[in-house]
Design a protein around this motif. Structure first.
Motif, short mmCIF file in Angstrom:
data_model
loop_
_atom_site.label_atom_id
_atom_site.label_comp_id
_atom_site.label_asym_id
_atom_site.label_seq_id
_atom_site.Cartn_x
_atom_site.Cartn_y
_atom_site.Cartn_z
N LYS A 1 32.82 16.31 53.46
CA LYS A 1 33.93 16.86 52.68
C LYS A 1 34.15 18.36 52.90
O LYS A 1 35.25 18.87 52.65
CB LYS A 1 33.73 16.57 51.20
CG LYS A 1 32.54 17.24 50.56
CD LYS A 1 32.45 16.85 49.09
CE LYS A 1 31.25 17.49 48.41
NZ LYS A 1 31.17 17.09 46.98
N HIS A 2 33.12 19.08 53.35
CA HIS A 2 33.27 20.51 53.58
C HIS A 2 33.78 20.79 54.99
O HIS A 2 33.70 19.93 55.87
CB HIS A 2 31.94 21.23 53.36
CG HIS A 2 31.45 21.15 51.94
ND1 HIS A 2 30.54 20.20 51.53
CD2 HIS A 2 31.75 21.90 50.85
CE1 HIS A 2 30.29 20.37 50.24
NE2 HIS A 2 31.01 21.39 49.80
N GLY A 3 34.25 22.02 55.19
CA GLY A 3 34.79 22.39 56.48
C GLY A 3 33.74 22.80 57.49
O GLY A 3 33.99 22.85 58.69
N THR B 1 36.87 16.07 55.03
CA THR B 1 37.34 14.73 54.69
C THR B 1 36.43 14.14 53.61
O THR B 1 35.26 13.87 53.85
CB THR B 1 37.33 13.81 55.93
OG1 THR B 1 38.07 14.44 56.99
CG2 THR B 1 37.94 12.47 55.61
N GLU B 2 36.98 13.97 52.42
CA GLU B 2 36.20 13.54 51.26
C GLU B 2 36.52 12.10 50.91
O GLU B 2 37.69 11.73 50.72
CB GLU B 2 36.48 14.44 50.07
CG GLU B 2 35.70 14.08 48.82
CD GLU B 2 35.95 15.03 47.67
OE1 GLU B 2 35.24 14.93 46.66
OE2 GLU B 2 36.87 15.89 47.80
N TYR C 1 40.14 8.14 51.60
CA TYR C 1 39.71 9.52 51.77
C TYR C 1 40.87 10.48 51.54
O TYR C 1 42.06 10.08 51.56
CB TYR C 1 39.11 9.75 53.16
CG TYR C 1 40.09 9.66 54.30
CD1 TYR C 1 40.90 10.75 54.64
CD2 TYR C 1 40.21 8.50 55.07
CE1 TYR C 1 41.81 10.69 55.69
CE2 TYR C 1 41.12 8.43 56.12
CZ TYR C 1 41.92 9.52 56.43
OH TYR C 1 42.81 9.44 57.46
N ARG C 2 40.51 11.73 51.34
CA ARG C 2 41.50 12.80 51.21
C ARG C 2 40.99 13.99 52.01
O ARG C 2 39.82 14.37 51.92
CB ARG C 2 41.70 13.20 49.75
CG ARG C 2 42.74 14.30 49.54
CD ARG C 2 43.06 14.53 48.06
NE ARG C 2 41.84 14.77 47.29
CZ ARG C 2 41.39 13.96 46.33
NH1 ARG C 2 42.04 12.83 46.05
NH2 ARG C 2 40.29 14.26 45.66
N CYS D 1 25.58 8.29 52.00
CA CYS D 1 24.61 9.39 52.13
C CYS D 1 25.14 10.59 51.35
O CYS D 1 24.96 11.74 51.76
CB CYS D 1 24.42 9.77 53.60
SG CYS D 1 23.81 8.46 54.65
N ASP D 2 25.81 10.32 50.23
CA ASP D 2 26.52 11.36 49.50
C ASP D 2 25.73 11.90 48.31
O ASP D 2 26.31 12.40 47.35
CB ASP D 2 27.91 10.88 49.06
CG ASP D 2 27.91 9.55 48.32
OD1 ASP D 2 26.90 8.82 48.40
OD2 ASP D 2 28.91 9.24 47.66
N GLY D 3 24.41 11.83 48.39
CA GLY D 3 23.58 12.58 47.47
C GLY D 3 23.36 11.94 46.12
O GLY D 3 23.83 10.85 45.82
#
Length: 418
Positions: free
Chosen positions: A37-39, A130-131, A147-148, A165-167
């Motif tokens: 999700k981060h750049g 991409t989240e 996704y967004r 794997c999103d914590g």
């Protein structure tokens, strides 16, 4: 209409578990897409330790030479607070070289290394900014995610297998209807940094400091200390309201050798709170969906083993699922094998963390450090060779995973390896 894409395996989360899984599956020839999700990876992570078993894995993947070029420091000792000071309980340097240390490496550098290794693989795609916003389903089967992107564009990616794997705050876990069993934790942690000067006597490993019911943990990060301040669970707001001057004085009182640098804490905004959780799922999968790492079992920071366990999960998943994914036939029974393989090391590690909570951290915060079992400390002081035992548990861990044959590459940086 939302844009729809397809892949064989969709990995949600570009942390250590997600990037290792993506790299290994790509080397197996599986079409794999990783969503992050981060750049970029350039963020302030709390966990930057790369344990000995993960260093060995990097050698097996042919990445050892590049890994050793990254800026890093070594943790070789593990100390515990005792009445009147600290005592060395574990000595990682006693393990067989070259895997006789724990590296502290900026996690963004570690993730960039994995991404650079994966990008040349023709079946690998990394989607930054991409989240994942929700699961896609066909009846009871998970078939991908919505996704967004950072610019607001929305779409769908359909996959034969989606891996969460999103914590520990996993959206996919929540939407999949998984509810972890929570274990009580008596503390939270404030993380902050202090400058480190090259002076005699400065801690070179991982060392606690204690005064009364106040506990600090110092981690040598080369030119600075990463410091953990332990506070009773749920007291963040009340303690934070006391202000930065109070906190500077508190740190200086616990660790007088740091008094000459506490002014570098400019405000309480420099102090980040970790809501410590210890939990696990009994079931790690549903049809079309697998959860690994913190999404399946949130770890306490005790021992700093969370990243290591997540990476080991990823290696096991790649080893067990590469062939079913190549055949385009991944069944729930295949996914269940990942949980069965990783259940024992996860339970053992969490069990040890619960012991540390009850026997060490809890009593320390209550000002009752005398309750800490003295036998392990006395034995390791009298017989220093026994320090290799706790060192092995922390640095290698139970049931360490090795790179599968299809992912191995030669490396030139394994000097001393037998």
């Amino acid at each position: 209409m939302a844009n729809t894409e397809r892949t064989t395996c969709l990995v949600v989360g570009g942390g250590p578990a997600g990037m290792v899984l993506g790299l290994l599956l790509a080397r197996a020839g599986v079409e794999v897409t990783v969503l992050e999700k981060h750049g970029d990876f350039l963020r302030d992570f709390r966990g930057d330790t790369v344990h000995a078993s993960t260093i060995r894995l990097l050698d097996e993947l042919g990445l050892g030479a590049e890994f050793r070029k990254l800026p890093q420091s070594r943790l070789e000792t593990v100390a515990v607070p005792v009445d009147g000071g600290v005592a060395t309980l574990g000595d990682v340097s006693r393990l067989r070289p070259p895997y006789n240390y724990i590296a502290t490496v900026p996690q963004w550098d570690f993730l960039d290394l994995l991404a650079d290794a994966a990008k040349p693989e023709p079946t690998f795609t990394l989607r930054m900014n991409t989240e994942a916003t929700g699961l896609l389903r066909d009846g009871e089967r998970v078939t991908g995610v919505r996704y967004r992107t950072a610019d607001g564009a929305e779409g769908e990616i359909r996959a034969e297998l989606t891996v969460a794997c999103d914590g520990r705050g996993s959206l996919l876990r929540q939407q999949g209807g998984f509810v972890p069993k929570e274990y009580p934790v008596p503390f939270d942690v404030w993380w902050f940094r202090l400058p480190r000067y090259e002076q005699g006597g400065e801690v070179s490993g991982l060392s606690p400091r204690i005064k009364g019911n106040e506990l600090l943990l110092l981690i040598n990060r080369g030119d600075y200390f990463q410091v953990a301040y332990f506070l009773p669970k749920g007291t963040d707001r009340a303690l934070r309201a006391k202000g930065v001057r109070w906190f500077r004085e508190t740190v200086a009182a616990i660790a007088p050798e740091l008094a000459d640098r506490v002014d570098s804490i400019e405000s309480m905004d420099d102090v980040k709170m970790l809501d410590v959780r210890l939990n696990r799922l009994r079931r790690w999968h549903s049809d079309g969906l697998l959860l690994i790492g913190d999404a399946a079992h949130a770890m306490s920071p005790a021992g700093g083993v969370g990243i290591n366990l997540a990476v080991q999960d990823a290696v096991a998943a790649a080893t067990l699922l590469a062939e079913p994914l190549r055949r385009h036939r991944v069944r729930p029974v295949d996914l269940a094998k990942v949980r069965r393989r990783r259940w024992f090391p996860m339970v053992v590690t969490q069990g040890l963390q619960r012991v540390i909570h009850r026997a060490l951290i809890g009593p320390a915060l209550a000002g009752e450090l005398g309750r800490f079992p003295k036998a392990p400390v006395l034995l390791t002081q009298r017989f220093p060779f026994l320090r290799a035992v706790p060192a092995y548990i922390v640095a290698i861990g139970p049931r360490p995973e090795h790179a599968p044959d299809f992912a191995r590459r030669p490396t030139s940086a394994v000097a001393g390896r037998s």
